[in-house]
Design a protein around this motif. Structure first.
Motif, PDB file in Angstrom:
ATOM      1  N   GLU B  40      -8.214  -4.196  -4.663  1.00 38.87           N
ATOM      2  CA  GLU B  40      -7.865  -5.404  -5.369  1.00 38.87           C
ATOM      3  C   GLU B  40      -8.787  -6.544  -4.581  1.00 38.87           C
ATOM      4  OE1 GLU B  40      -5.744  -6.782  -7.589  1.00 38.87           O
ATOM      5  OE2 GLU B  40      -6.880  -8.701  -7.069  1.00 38.87           O
ATOM      6  N   LEU B  41      -9.199  -6.326  -3.553  1.00 41.59           N
ATOM      7  CA  LEU B  41     -10.022  -7.396  -2.767  1.00 41.59           C
ATOM      8  C   LEU B  41     -11.544  -7.221  -2.897  1.00 41.59           C
ATOM      9  CD1 LEU B  41      -8.385  -7.496   0.745  1.00 41.59           C
ATOM     10  CD2 LEU B  41      -8.217  -9.158  -1.289  1.00 41.59           C
ATOM     11  N   SER B  42     -11.880  -6.233  -3.890  1.00 37.79           N
ATOM     12  CA  SER B  42     -13.361  -5.892  -3.850  1.00 37.79           C
ATOM     13  C   SER B  42     -14.148  -6.915  -4.719  1.00 37.79           C
ATOM     14  CB  SER B  42     -13.631  -4.578  -4.710  1.00 37.79           C
ATOM     15  OG  SER B  42     -13.054  -4.759  -5.622  1.00 37.79           O
ATOM     16  N   TRP B  58       2.489  -4.067  -1.474  1.00 41.95           N
ATOM     17  CA  TRP B  58       1.348  -3.079  -1.062  1.00 41.95           C
ATOM     18  C   TRP B  58       1.153  -3.331   0.521  1.00 41.95           C
ATOM     19  CZ3 TRP B  58      -2.812  -3.434  -5.372  1.00 41.95           C
ATOM     20  CH2 TRP B  58      -2.309  -2.978  -6.391  1.00 41.95           C
ATOM     21  N   LEU B  59       0.946  -4.587   0.719  1.00 44.74           N
ATOM     22  CA  LEU B  59       0.636  -4.836   2.199  1.00 44.74           C
ATOM     23  C   LEU B  59       1.767  -4.732   2.973  1.00 44.74           C
ATOM     24  CD1 LEU B  59      -1.232  -6.196   4.171  1.00 44.74           C
ATOM     25  CD2 LEU B  59      -0.835  -8.395   3.185  1.00 44.74           C
ATOM     26  N   TYR B  60       2.920  -5.092   2.424  1.00 45.67           N
ATOM     27  CA  TYR B  60       4.069  -4.937   3.084  1.00 45.67           C
ATOM     28  C   TYR B  60       4.293  -3.149   3.600  1.00 45.67           C
ATOM     29  CZ  TYR B  60       9.195  -3.399   3.728  1.00 45.67           C
ATOM     30  OH  TYR B  60      10.236  -2.705   4.031  1.00 45.67           O
ATOM     31  N   ILE B 421     -17.649   0.327   9.572  1.00 50.54           N
ATOM     32  CA  ILE B 421     -17.998  -0.750   8.424  1.00 50.54           C
ATOM     33  C   ILE B 421     -16.959  -1.636   8.174  1.00 50.54           C
ATOM     34  CG2 ILE B 421     -18.511  -0.728   5.836  1.00 50.54           C
ATOM     35  CD1 ILE B 421     -19.859   1.890   6.484  1.00 50.54           C
ATOM     36  N   VAL B 422     -15.799  -1.127   8.085  1.00 50.59           N
ATOM     37  CA  VAL B 422     -14.449  -1.727   7.552  1.00 50.59           C
ATOM     38  C   VAL B 422     -13.975  -2.848   8.557  1.00 50.59           C
ATOM     39  CG1 VAL B 422     -11.978  -1.650   6.729  1.00 50.59           C
ATOM     40  CG2 VAL B 422     -13.813   0.009   5.980  1.00 50.59           C
ATOM     41  N   PHE B 423     -13.866  -2.378   9.757  1.00 45.99           N
ATOM     42  CA  PHE B 423     -13.121  -3.396  10.607  1.00 45.99           C
ATOM     43  C   PHE B 423     -13.858  -4.270  11.409  1.00 45.99           C
ATOM     44  CE2 PHE B 423     -10.423   0.746  10.497  1.00 45.99           C
ATOM     45  CZ  PHE B 423      -9.340  -0.052   9.415  1.00 45.99           C
ATOM     46  N   TRP B 424     -15.275  -3.756  11.371  1.00 42.13           N
ATOM     47  CA  TRP B 424     -16.147  -4.936  12.095  1.00 42.13           C
ATOM     48  C   TRP B 424     -16.364  -6.038  11.089  1.00 42.13           C
ATOM     49  CZ3 TRP B 424     -18.115  -5.259  16.869  1.00 42.13           C
ATOM     50  CH2 TRP B 424     -19.170  -6.315  17.257  1.00 42.13           C
TER      51      TRP B 424
HETATM   52  C1  HEM Z   1      -7.130   3.957   6.889  1.00 50.69           C
HETATM   53  C2  HEM Z   1      -7.755   2.664   6.712  1.00 50.69           C
HETATM   54  C3  HEM Z   1      -7.233   1.402   6.629  1.00 50.69           C
HETATM   55  C4  HEM Z   1      -7.784   0.527   5.944  1.00 50.69           C
HETATM   56  C5  HEM Z   1      -8.706   0.439   4.975  1.00 50.69           C
HETATM   57  C6  HEM Z   1      -6.543  -0.760   6.096  1.00 50.69           C
HETATM   58  C7  HEM Z   1      -6.941  -2.035   5.533  1.00 50.69           C
HETATM   59  C8  HEM Z   1      -6.064  -2.849   5.457  1.00 50.69           C
HETATM   60  C9  HEM Z   1      -5.868  -4.332   5.042  1.00 50.69           C
HETATM   61  C10 HEM Z   1      -6.974  -4.552   3.925  1.00 50.69           C
HETATM   62  C11 HEM Z   1      -4.955  -4.822   5.278  1.00 50.69           C
HETATM   63  C12 HEM Z   1      -4.465  -6.376   4.669  1.00 50.69           C
HETATM   64  C13 HEM Z   1      -5.241  -7.682   5.305  1.00 50.69           C
HETATM   65  C14 HEM Z   1      -4.594  -8.691   4.521  1.00 50.69           C
HETATM   66  O1  HEM Z   1      -4.436  -8.872   3.460  1.00 50.69           O
HETATM   67  O2  HEM Z   1      -4.036  -9.543   5.294  1.00 50.69           O
HETATM   68  C15 HEM Z   1      -4.363  -4.194   6.069  1.00 50.69           C
HETATM   69  C16 HEM Z   1      -3.037  -4.712   6.979  1.00 50.69           C
HETATM   70  C17 HEM Z   1      -2.601  -4.120   7.855  1.00 50.69           C
HETATM   71  N1  HEM Z   1      -2.794  -2.729   8.469  1.00 50.69           N
HETATM   72 FE1  HEM Z   1      -4.180  -1.666   7.673  1.00 50.69          FE
HETATM   73  N2  HEM Z   1      -5.859  -0.395   6.873  1.00 50.69           N
HETATM   74  C18 HEM Z   1      -5.966   0.824   7.535  1.00 50.69           C
HETATM   75  C19 HEM Z   1      -5.365   1.560   8.478  1.00 50.69           C
HETATM   76  C20 HEM Z   1      -4.120   1.058   9.140  1.00 50.69           C
HETATM   77  C21 HEM Z   1      -3.543   1.849  10.234  1.00 50.69           C
HETATM   78  C22 HEM Z   1      -3.855   3.408  10.581  1.00 50.69           C
HETATM   79  C23 HEM Z   1      -2.694   1.004  10.714  1.00 50.69           C
HETATM   80  C24 HEM Z   1      -1.853   1.465  11.949  1.00 50.69           C
HETATM   81  C25 HEM Z   1      -1.073   1.054  12.502  1.00 50.69           C
HETATM   82  C26 HEM Z   1      -2.720  -0.132   9.955  1.00 50.69           C
HETATM   83  C27 HEM Z   1      -2.088  -1.421  10.177  1.00 50.69           C
HETATM   84  C28 HEM Z   1      -2.014  -2.480   9.576  1.00 50.69           C
HETATM   85  C29 HEM Z   1      -1.108  -3.650   9.583  1.00 50.69           C
HETATM   86  C30 HEM Z   1       0.123  -3.428  10.470  1.00 50.69           C
HETATM   87  C31 HEM Z   1      -1.437  -4.647   8.798  1.00 50.69           C
HETATM   88  C32 HEM Z   1      -0.605  -5.843   8.576  1.00 50.69           C
HETATM   89  C33 HEM Z   1       0.166  -5.914   7.635  1.00 50.69           C
HETATM   90  C34 HEM Z   1       0.643  -7.289   7.405  1.00 50.69           C
HETATM   91  O3  HEM Z   1      -0.033  -8.303   7.343  1.00 50.69           O
HETATM   92  O4  HEM Z   1       1.929  -7.468   7.291  1.00 50.69           O
HETATM   93  N3  HEM Z   1      -3.731  -0.032   9.140  1.00 50.69           N
HETATM   94  N4  HEM Z   1      -4.793  -3.031   6.516  1.00 50.69           N
END
Ligand code: HEM
Ligand SMILES: [Cu+2]
Ligand SMILES: [Cu+2]
Lengths: 264, 523
Positions: B40-42, B58-60, B421-424
């Protein structure tokens, strides 16, 4: 030298060295910024130009650089040490197949707790002190200021000026004068975030919160965006700070008293 | 394999495996959500959905399921169940039936979480569920409340069980000073769970009462206060970070000691300084999540100091871990590769937390992608890598078979590249102002290339994870027989056959005076 003594001395040396490097890096960093800022520390930097208004935004950049350098140095030290150990103690054909890590004497064991603790704490307090100085800057609002009421709602920023003028999603301000926002919300949480001024604070029903910033350059616009999830259209909740010259601002202000100006 | 035996099992190893299967399933679901979000964000504007609520759901689901359905159950459910009785030489846990109850409650929780995709108005309140939005949304806040309650309850009854097991069921001769670091870490994590989960339970219950039963706990027009929720929520959810952090560091200690064939460096400093220090500080730092929420000034400054001080126990644990490499004899099988990856990437995750401890810096950083990048380095990278490392490490014990080393290493390197790549990139655009929880970023269009890059990175990352998962499935079915102790570890779990029978040892083990789980090459 007996083995235990050697470990003990080695431990102390490494800890002191890393402490020294951190301190040196911090010092080098501040002296580098000194020439640029004309001060010696964050405090002096923020106080520079007595009588003139200074605002926290450049202080933010200053502290950010300082902290980033600090953590980079620590990170690189740890990473280099780890990488060296991995390489130096990899198993090689014909080499030892079990490790021979030291059994620490009580003194060494305690030293390996106390010395790193003090090094980390020194760094923590150094950062905390600077953070606190900047924090006070953010929270002490200059007396001479433009005070605007903000009511946030799903999904707009509604500003009311002292003379009753109202705008929506456009915060019109004169250059060179601190702007104080007193904020509340009529529904959910929102957060009035102006990235260019390095500041945000949540607004919510039932409480009044505040933030201030100093618009410097007339003719510039700055993005306002909502930073606290507030509902379905959260990502569309944007606005602009529009900076005018004091004269332009006065003209606009005098013309719009007690009227309502809407724009998208 | 008999299905009925698995459903009615009270064997801690089977309960553990059930936890593993459930949490990996949760990881896959939440991972798919992550990919959907990244797609979606691409690009700026609607891409794969034109309804912001879909993204918010999805985010929830991603956030809630990753934390409550994947990381906490994998670490304190799977690893604790599988390893602790084996590491302390016990036949089983103290209350095997309670244990079975805990895993099935966990499955109920997972089912509730999955209902998100089937109810007409799914929850869209983010994993934090802040009111007032959570009390006025048309989304189903009750589902959020019950998911959290059930998963929390499953976890605390597990906690009671493990504290008792560790206290009373250690093998003869296995004194407290001989416990595996992982056992200490889990013990500490469960102490935190027992103290703090009830606070979370209260918080999420009160929002549903406000929404459905007409109470006004968080409604200021009727004498309530919106900030109270945030305080209650983070009063639990910051310690929850350590409920994740401690066991995954414990797993790292086991792996690093085994593959360096070395004793843990300064064991007591790690246990009492590191783990103990974290338990002491865990409850005094929650306000760092409320730096821009309008809390009184003095507490924001005070908790800046306590938050920064967390660097002390964490630093001590890191020194213990890196010190364990010193004078080791290191080999680099897949579990060790993941563990060493964490040693480097956790530095990024941990150190980027320092600016977030500084109140004044968070006035800009809070609620941006910088935060998202930071906590993904800690949880999604360090946490997930440790879980993967641990699954690879105990894989031969669980299945009696070996995974494929080549695919294991390949999977690691692909994941390593993808995560960075993603997180940096997240941290980079965050510092430049990109706010989090955005379905669209029309007024931040300058970040579109960065968002594209992250989407590509996420696909790479997904491939890396998929390789690991397939490697396990294939290895479990037709891997080569592994033998009882393929890594040559000293720890007790490797002294029994692989996979261990019900009851773990034919006759209960006891340990000698000189033995410790890390007693390699004594001089
Ligand atoms: C596997 C690769 C992952 C990708 C590509 C990814 C990507 C993302 C993205 C795009 C967001 C939304 C950011 C936003 O719109 O603010 C997000 C939020 C989040 N991710 Fe991930 N994520 C991954 C793995 C994980 C893992 C393993 C965890 C484990 C704890 C995690 C925990 C969270 C949490 C807690 C949020 C915040 C949710 C919120 O804002 O309520 N993610 N992630
Ligand atoms: Cu918003
Ligand atoms: Cu926290």
């Amino acid at each position: 030298m007996n083995r235990k003594l050697k470990h003990w001395a080695g431990s102390a040396l490494i800890a002191l060295l890393s402490g020294g490097v951190i301190a040196a890096a911090a010092a080098a960093q501040s002296s580098e910024a000194v020439s640029e800022a004309g001060g010696k520390s964050l405090v002096q930097y923020l106080q520079k130009g007595e009588g003139r208004i200074t605002d926290p935004a450049p202080g933010w950049d200053y502290l950010w650089t300082e902290v980033i350098i600090d953590i980079t140095v620590i990170g690189i030290l740890f990473a280099l040490m780890t990488a060296y150990f991995i390489w130096r103690y990899r198993r090689v054909p014909g080499g030892p197949t079990v490790g021979s890590g030291p059994t620490l004497s009580t003194a060494a064991a305690v030293g390996w707790v106390v010395i790193p603790t003090f090094v980390f704490m020194a760094d923590d307090f150094f950062i905390a002190a600077n953070g606190w100085v900047l924090w006070n800057k953010y929270r002490d609002v200059p007396a001479e200021r433009l005070e605007v009421q903000l009511e946030s709602g799903m999904y707009s920023w509604d500003y009311t000026y002292p003379n009753g003028a109202r705008t929506q999603n456009e915060l019109i301000v004169p250059a060179g004068k601190p702007v104080l926002l007193r904020m509340t919300s009529r529904d959910t949480l929102h957060s009035h975030f102006i990235p260019d001024f390095r500041v945000k604070e949540d607004s919510m029903p039932g409480r009044v919160t505040y933030l201030w910033f100093l618009p410097r350059e007339a003719g510039k616009e700055h993005v306002i965006t909502c930073a606290e999830y507030c509902g379905v259209m959260h990502s569309y909740m944007a606005g602009r700070v529009i900076v005018k010259t004091p004269e332009e601002f006065k003209a606009w202000y005098d013309a719009t008293g007690d009227s309502t100006r809407k724009s998208s | 394999m008999n299905l009925k035996e698995w459903i009615f099992t009270t064997d801690h190893k089977r309960v553990g495996v059930l936890y593993l299967i459930g949490s990996i399933a949760a990881f896959i679901v939440a991972g798919v959500m992550a990919l959907l979000m990244r797609l979606e964000l691409s690009a700026v504007g609607p891409t794969i959905t034109s309804n912001p609520t879909s993204y918010n759901v999805w985010l929830y689901a991603h956030g809630a399921v990753m934390i409550l359905g994947f990381q906490i159950p994998a670490l304190t459910g799977f690893f604790a169940n599988y390893c602790i009785p084996l590491m302390i030489g016990a036949k089983d846990v103290a209350f095997p039936r309670v244990n079975a109850l805990s895993v099935w409650l966990f499955y109920v929780g997972i089912v509730l979480a999955l209902l998100t995709f089937f109810v007409p108005d799914p929850p869209d309140v983010m994993w934090t569920g802040y009111p007032p939005y959570s009390t006025i949304t048309t989304g189903n806040t009750a589902l959020y409340t019950f998911t959290v309650l059930i998963l929390g309850f499953a976890s605390i009854i597990g906690g009671v069980n493990f504290l008792t097991t560790i206290a009373y069921m250690r093998a003869p001769g296995l004194t407290w000073n001989k416990l595996n670091i992982f056992v200490w870490c889990t013990l500490a994590a469960f102490v935190l769970q027992l103290i703090f989960v009830p606070v979370l339970g209260t918080a999420v219950t009160l929002i549903s009462m406000d929404k459905y039963l007409g109470t006004h706990f968080f409604d200021p027009t009727r004498g309530g206060d919106v900030l109270t929720y945030q305080n209650l929520f983070w009063f639990y959810s910051h310690p929850a970070v350590y409920v994740i952090f401690l066991p995954f560091f414990g797993v790292l200690f086991e792996i690093v000691a085994t593959f360096a064939k070395n004793r843990v460096f300064n064991y007591k400093a790690v246990v009492f300084g590191g783990i103990g220090g974290i338990v002491l500080l865990a409850g005094e730092v929650w306000v760092h999540h409320l730096y821009v929420s309008g809390m009184v000034d003095w507490i924001r400054v005070g908790q800046m100091v306590t938050t920064l001080l967390i660097s002390v126990p964490v630093g001590l644990m890191l020194i213990g871990l890196v010190g364990t490499l010193y004078k080791g004899s290191i080999t680099f099988e897949t579990p060790m590769l993941y563990a060493l990856g964490v040693l480097f990437l956790f530095l990024i995750g941990g150190l980027t937390g320092i600016p977030l401890a500084v109140t004044s810096l968070t006035l800009h950083l809070s609620d941006t992608y910088y935060v998202v990048g930071h906590f993904h380095y800690v949880m999604a990278v360090a946490g997930t890598f440790s879980i993967f490392a641990g699954v690879y490490y105990w894989f031969p014990k669980m299945t009696g078979r070996m995974y494929n080393e080549f695919w294991g290493k390949l999977g690691f390197w692909i994941t390593f590249v993808g995560t960075n790549i993603v997180f940096w990139t997240m941290m980079d655009i965050g510092v430049k102002g990109m706010p989090r929880r955005y379905y669209d970023y029309a007024h931040f269009a300058q970040f579109e290339p960065a968002h594209k890059l992250m989407t590509i990175g996420a696909v790479i990352l997904g491939v890396g994870f998929a390789i690991a998962l397939l490697n396990w499935i294939i290895g479990a079915i037709k891997g080569k027989p592994a033998g009882n102790n393929p890594w040559g570890s000293m720890s007790l779990e490797w002294t029994t056959v692989s996979p261990p029978p019900h009851g773990n040892w034919p006759s209960p083990p006891s340990v000698s005076e000189e033995w410790t789980p890390y007693a390699y090459g004594r001089r």
